[in-house]
Design a protein around this motif. Structure first.
Motif: not given
Length: 276
Positions: A50-56, A92-102
């Motif tokens: 399962h992937d969890i994302f953060l935002r900027y 750079a330039g992204e507002v969503r992170s690469e995933p934290l994969t659990i």
């Protein structure tokens, strides 16, 4: 003089009205934030990953930055889940992170309650980025991830009942410990409608809902055609409590002289036994 006084009062009053009507806006050139997209999330225990994302939130950045996370809760790392890295990257330039994969580890057990992971933002590599959204009382600095236990509450005792094989024959099952005794047309042979077979059901772990099916060479007895029969395991079978299925493959042998002689291979039975 009075005219100047009234004019001063009017200007002062208008200035207060103007201040009240001015909305409070974040200056994203000045204020930058990272946070979780969701404050809570969940997945079934058998989901796998399962992937969890953060935002900027903030002005566009031309360099990558990383966010370090901390994970705690009732779920045990290495037992209930795995995380290869607790650091996620914002390109750079992204507002969503690469995933934290659990990676969720299905322990195959019927748990008494769901398990939780409390994930918090610990630090950000860019010192100009704040943790959580907002100037004060920042939000979404942490989240709760729930691993939902999806195993059924039953155990192998459910097989101690009337069963059906994939030839449509009705079998009677009884359980003694982890041994399932079957009676019926097991070999799908009309002259042997009351054959017997004892299967050993071994869970992959104590309390698990799936496992292996085995038996030693089993003397099934005398059939209506006058021959003695024996069942021999062809390969290790499987069972699954939650679906109520047993899969087993075995060879049927008969005694060449009916009651004496050599055991001779006759044919193979590859069958699925289910609770109707």
């Amino acid at each position: 003089m009075k005219t100047l006084k009234y004019l001063f009062i009017l200007v002062t009053a208008l200035s207060f009205v103007g201040c009240e009507e001015t909305p409070t806006l974040y200056d994203f050139e000045r204020y930058k934030f990272v946070s979780f997209i969701n404050e809570d999330d969940s997945a079934l225990e058998n989901e796998g990953v399962h992937d969890i994302f953060l935002r900027y939130d903030g002005s566009t950045l031309e360099e990558d930055f990383t966010v370090t996370l901390a994970v705690s809760g009732t779920a045990q790392e290495g037992t209930d889940y795995k995380v290869d890295s607790k650091t996620v990257v914002f390109k750079a330039g992204e507002v969503r992170s690469e995933p934290l994969t659990i990676e969720i580890i299905d322990n195959l057990l019927d748990g008494s309650e769901d398990l939780t992971l409390e994930i918090t933002i610990e630090s950000v590599s860019n010192p100009n980025i704040d943790i959580g959204v907002g100037i004060v009382n920042q939000s979404n600095k942490a989240m709760v991830f729930t691993i939902v236990d999806d195993e059924c509450p039953e155990d192998i005792d459910i097989f101690g009942t009337e069963l059906v094989n994939d030839n449509g024959n009705t079998l009677t099952g009884s359980i003694n410990g982890n041994v399932l005794s079957l009676t019926g047309n097991i070999a799908n042979y009309g002259s042997f409608p009351n054959a017997n077979l004892e299967l050993t059901l071994t869970p992959v772990a104590a309390g698990a809902k799936i496992g292996s099916v085995t038996f030693d060479d089993f003397d099934a007895g005398l059939a209506g055609d006058g021959y003695m029969y024996q069942f021999r395991l062809a390969e290790e079978g499987t069972y699954e409590v939650c679906t109520g299925k047993i899969n087993v493959k075995f060879w049927v042998y008969y005694l060449s002289g009916k009651t004496t002689g050599d055991w001779v291979y006759w044919y193979t039975v590859d069958t699925e036994i289910t609770i109707p």
